[in-house]
Write a protein that holds these residues in place. Structure first.
Motif, PDB file in Angstrom:
ATOM      1  N   LYS A   1      -1.026 -12.993  -5.661  1.00 12.61           N
ATOM      2  CA  LYS A   1      -2.277 -12.483  -6.080  1.00 12.61           C
ATOM      3  C   LYS A   1      -2.246 -10.873  -5.542  1.00 12.61           C
ATOM      4  O   LYS A   1      -1.126 -10.494  -5.019  1.00 12.61           O
ATOM      5  N   ASN A   2      -3.451 -10.176  -5.850  1.00 11.80           N
ATOM      6  CA  ASN A   2      -3.388  -8.823  -5.556  1.00 11.80           C
ATOM      7  C   ASN A   2      -4.329  -8.761  -4.442  1.00 11.80           C
ATOM      8  O   ASN A   2      -5.199  -9.575  -4.084  1.00 11.80           O
ATOM      9  N   ILE A   3      -3.942  -7.787  -3.230  1.00 10.83           N
ATOM     10  CA  ILE A   3      -4.294  -7.503  -2.142  1.00 10.83           C
ATOM     11  C   ILE A   3      -4.817  -6.270  -1.789  1.00 10.83           C
ATOM     12  O   ILE A   3      -5.590  -5.787  -1.128  1.00 10.83           O
ATOM     13  N   LEU A   4      -3.683  -5.446  -2.328  1.00 15.36           N
ATOM     14  CA  LEU A   4      -3.825  -3.993  -2.125  1.00 15.36           C
ATOM     15  C   LEU A   4      -4.503  -3.197  -3.039  1.00 15.36           C
ATOM     16  O   LEU A   4      -4.260  -3.550  -4.450  1.00 15.36           O
ATOM     17  N   SER A   5      -4.832  -1.909  -3.031  1.00 16.47           N
ATOM     18  CA  SER A   5      -5.744  -0.851  -3.938  1.00 16.47           C
ATOM     19  C   SER A   5      -4.563  -0.418  -4.643  1.00 16.47           C
ATOM     20  O   SER A   5      -4.928  -0.018  -5.688  1.00 16.47           O
ATOM     21  N   MET A   6      -3.306  -0.199  -4.332  1.00 18.35           N
ATOM     22  CA  MET A   6      -2.364   0.405  -5.032  1.00 18.35           C
ATOM     23  C   MET A   6      -2.189  -0.504  -6.365  1.00 18.35           C
ATOM     24  O   MET A   6      -2.238  -1.598  -6.479  1.00 18.35           O
ATOM     25  N   THR A   7      -1.614   0.552  -7.191  1.00 18.11           N
ATOM     26  CA  THR A   7      -1.282  -0.275  -8.598  1.00 18.11           C
ATOM     27  C   THR A   7       0.323  -0.601  -8.916  1.00 18.11           C
ATOM     28  O   THR A   7       0.506  -1.519  -9.489  1.00 18.11           O
ATOM     29  N   HIS A   8       0.983  -0.226  -7.876  1.00 14.64           N
ATOM     30  CA  HIS A   8       2.582  -0.698  -8.058  1.00 14.64           C
ATOM     31  C   HIS A   8       2.687  -2.032  -7.170  1.00 14.64           C
ATOM     32  O   HIS A   8       2.035  -2.178  -6.349  1.00 14.64           O
ATOM     33  N   PHE A   9       3.528  -2.822  -7.844  1.00 15.18           N
ATOM     34  CA  PHE A   9       3.656  -3.917  -7.387  1.00 15.18           C
ATOM     35  C   PHE A   9       4.495  -4.278  -5.999  1.00 15.18           C
ATOM     36  O   PHE A   9       4.486  -5.159  -5.295  1.00 15.18           O
ATOM     37  N   HIS A  10       5.471  -3.175  -5.506  1.00 23.52           N
ATOM     38  CA  HIS A  10       6.240  -3.271  -4.362  1.00 23.52           C
ATOM     39  C   HIS A  10       5.369  -1.964  -3.314  1.00 23.52           C
ATOM     40  O   HIS A  10       5.615  -0.849  -3.830  1.00 23.52           O
ATOM     41  N   THR A  11       5.122  -2.378  -2.292  1.00 23.31           N
ATOM     42  CA  THR A  11       4.481  -1.224  -1.450  1.00 23.31           C
ATOM     43  C   THR A  11       5.415  -1.490   0.074  1.00 23.31           C
ATOM     44  O   THR A  11       5.683  -2.294   0.572  1.00 23.31           O
ATOM     45  N   VAL A  12       5.887  -0.276   0.445  1.00 25.48           N
ATOM     46  CA  VAL A  12       6.560   0.180   1.639  1.00 25.48           C
ATOM     47  C   VAL A  12       5.714   0.859   2.555  1.00 25.48           C
ATOM     48  O   VAL A  12       5.376   1.926   2.343  1.00 25.48           O
ATOM     49  N   ALA A  13       5.312   0.362   3.917  1.00 30.39           N
ATOM     50  CA  ALA A  13       4.527   1.006   4.666  1.00 30.39           C
ATOM     51  C   ALA A  13       5.260   1.081   6.087  1.00 30.39           C
ATOM     52  O   ALA A  13       5.558   0.272   6.827  1.00 30.39           O
ATOM     53  N   ASN A  14       5.099   2.358   6.623  1.00 29.50           N
ATOM     54  CA  ASN A  14       5.434   2.876   7.937  1.00 29.50           C
ATOM     55  C   ASN A  14       4.501   3.426   8.593  1.00 29.50           C
ATOM     56  O   ASN A  14       3.199   3.823   7.973  1.00 29.50           O
ATOM     57  N   LEU A  15       4.404   3.845  10.014  1.00 29.05           N
ATOM     58  CA  LEU A  15       3.473   4.456  10.820  1.00 29.05           C
ATOM     59  C   LEU A  15       3.681   6.303  10.395  1.00 29.05           C
ATOM     60  O   LEU A  15       4.880   6.629  10.373  1.00 29.05           O
ATOM     61  N   ARG A  16       2.705   6.501   9.613  1.00 26.44           N
ATOM     62  CA  ARG A  16       2.585   7.957   9.170  1.00 26.44           C
ATOM     63  C   ARG A  16       1.396   8.731   9.739  1.00 26.44           C
ATOM     64  O   ARG A  16       0.419   8.332  10.000  1.00 26.44           O
ATOM     65  N   SER A  17       1.773   9.970   9.591  1.00 32.02           N
ATOM     66  CA  SER A  17       0.768  10.994   9.861  1.00 32.02           C
ATOM     67  C   SER A  17      -0.619  11.182   8.826  1.00 32.02           C
ATOM     68  O   SER A  17      -0.007  10.526   7.676  1.00 32.02           O
ATOM     69  N   GLU A  18      -1.597  11.978   9.153  1.00 32.42           N
ATOM     70  CA  GLU A  18      -2.414  11.993   7.972  1.00 32.42           C
ATOM     71  C   GLU A  18      -1.912  12.771   6.747  1.00 32.42           C
ATOM     72  O   GLU A  18      -2.584  12.679   5.653  1.00 32.42           O
ATOM     73  N   GLU A  19      -0.967  13.589   6.942  1.00 29.05           N
ATOM     74  CA  GLU A  19      -0.365  14.197   5.739  1.00 29.05           C
ATOM     75  C   GLU A  19       0.834  13.355   5.090  1.00 29.05           C
ATOM     76  O   GLU A  19       1.657  13.988   4.282  1.00 29.05           O
ATOM     77  N   GLY A  20       0.864  12.240   5.662  1.00 25.00           N
ATOM     78  CA  GLY A  20       2.081  11.186   5.033  1.00 25.00           C
ATOM     79  C   GLY A  20       3.387  11.318   5.385  1.00 25.00           C
ATOM     80  O   GLY A  20       4.411  10.696   5.085  1.00 25.00           O
ATOM     81  N   GLU A  21       3.635  12.052   6.388  1.00 21.75           N
ATOM     82  CA  GLU A  21       4.758  12.280   7.285  1.00 21.75           C
ATOM     83  C   GLU A  21       5.050  11.035   8.245  1.00 21.75           C
ATOM     84  O   GLU A  21       4.253  10.729   8.864  1.00 21.75           O
ATOM     85  N   ILE A  22       6.383  10.407   8.049  1.00 24.05           N
ATOM     86  CA  ILE A  22       6.894   9.452   8.958  1.00 24.05           C
ATOM     87  C   ILE A  22       6.982   9.793  10.269  1.00 24.05           C
ATOM     88  O   ILE A  22       7.678  10.506  10.631  1.00 24.05           O
ATOM     89  N   ILE A  23       6.154   8.782  11.016  1.00 26.35           N
ATOM     90  CA  ILE A  23       6.126   9.271  12.628  1.00 26.35           C
ATOM     91  C   ILE A  23       7.143   8.264  13.243  1.00 26.35           C
ATOM     92  O   ILE A  23       7.861   8.559  14.006  1.00 26.35           O
ATOM     93  N   ASP A  24       7.226   6.906  12.551  1.00 29.14           N
ATOM     94  CA  ASP A  24       8.306   6.272  12.987  1.00 29.14           C
ATOM     95  C   ASP A  24       8.502   4.745  11.768  1.00 29.14           C
ATOM     96  O   ASP A  24       7.568   4.305  11.331  1.00 29.14           O
ATOM     97  N   ASN A  25       9.622   4.571  11.900  1.00 28.81           N
ATOM     98  CA  ASN A  25      10.050   3.619  10.949  1.00 28.81           C
ATOM     99  C   ASN A  25      10.968   2.457  11.445  1.00 28.81           C
ATOM    100  O   ASN A  25      11.335   1.664  10.678  1.00 28.81           O
TER     101      ASN A  25
END
Length: 285
Positions: free
Chosen positions: A125-149
């Protein structure tokens, strides 16, 4: 879940026979590489026997956990979810942090060389608001920059995948298409990429025509147990819904401002249901 010639990969039996196949890990290794979008092949995996074993208690229509480590020490947690899971992200955080704590408690680390941890969730089923079927998430800043992967959360939502065979190019797309359609596809309608070795081996494990009597018996037991668990979960949901409706009706009756018909329309129940609650409340006093 309907089953034809092929057992669904997303069933408990199918997941264990493919992702959890310790005798032949080619499918798992290729699938993991595709899921984390790595160009580097995973050559070995070692199954973790201690962290997440067998079916979880809160199975919610079929969840199977798998934990393993590759030859570089990277840690993988793979979780399958068939039913609705509004708090699934929180559960994946719990699993990933549990794995992190396990590594720390063993003292097998220093902060400069912590192993990568991939928490992978595959959901029907769907649980995320994003439209793409594959989502990769890391710790990021508010500008979207990766802080830690060092810790990565990967979510695949099968219901969001709509590509047809002619459009499929990557191993990730082949994997998701196979997971979503294998059990409903006739053997004469094979896409060409199902002849690729990693997928062919997995599909052979799910071909009911090639099962031994022992495998058939095991499949029947697992299917029966899962059906019983699903029915029990549905019963719990129905009972909870009924209790909510009864409480809502009782509260509106207590206001003495609405008619029986108006309450029935407001709650979405029958007039007889409202009258039954009304009678129950009267009998109490």
């Amino acid at each position: 879940m309907e089953t034809g010639v092929y057992i669904p990969i997303i069933s408990d039996y199918g997941f264990k026979a493919t992702f959890g196949n310790e005798a032949d890990s080619l499918f798992l290794r290729t699938a993991l590489q595709a899921l984390i979008k790595s160009d580097t092949p995973i050559r070995e995996v070692y199954f973790d026997k201690n962290a997440f074993e067998a079916l979880t208690i809160d199975s919610r229509s079929g969840i199977f956990d798998l934990a393993c480590t590759d030859e570089n020490g990277s840690q993988f947690i793979v979780e399958m979810q068939l039913g609705l899971a509004p708090h699934f992200v929180q559960r994946m955080k719990f699993y990933a942090l549990h794995k992190f704590n396990t590594v720390v408690e063993r003292g097998e680390f220093d902060y400069a060389n912590l192993p990568k941890i991939y928490a992978i969730a595959i959901l029907a089923k769907n649980i995320l608001s994003m439209t793409h079927f594959h989502t990769v998430a890391n710790l990021r800043s508010e500008e979207g920059e990766i802080i830690d992967n060092q810790m990565t959360f990967i979510t695949v939502e099968l219901a969001k995948f709509h590509k047809q065979v002619a459009e499929i190019q990557t191993d990730l797309e082949k994997l998701v298409y196979t997971m979503k359609t294998l059990h409903t596809t006739e053997p004469t309608q094979y896409p060409a990429f199902w002849n690729e070795e990693w997928l062919k081996r997995a599909i052979n494990e799910l071909d009911t025509r090639k099962m031994t009597p022992e495998e058939r018996a095991y499949f029947a037991r697992v299917t029966a147990a899962n059906a019983e668990a699903v029915n029990a979960e549905k019963q719990k949901i129905q009972e909870a819904k009924l209790e909510v409706q009864m409480n809502a009706v009782a509260n509106l009756l207590g206001l003495n401002t609405l008619t029986v018909e108006q309450i029935a329309n407001a709650i979405g129940v029958s007039i007889d249901f409202v009258r039954e609650v009304q009678k129950m409340n009267t009998d109490k006093f």
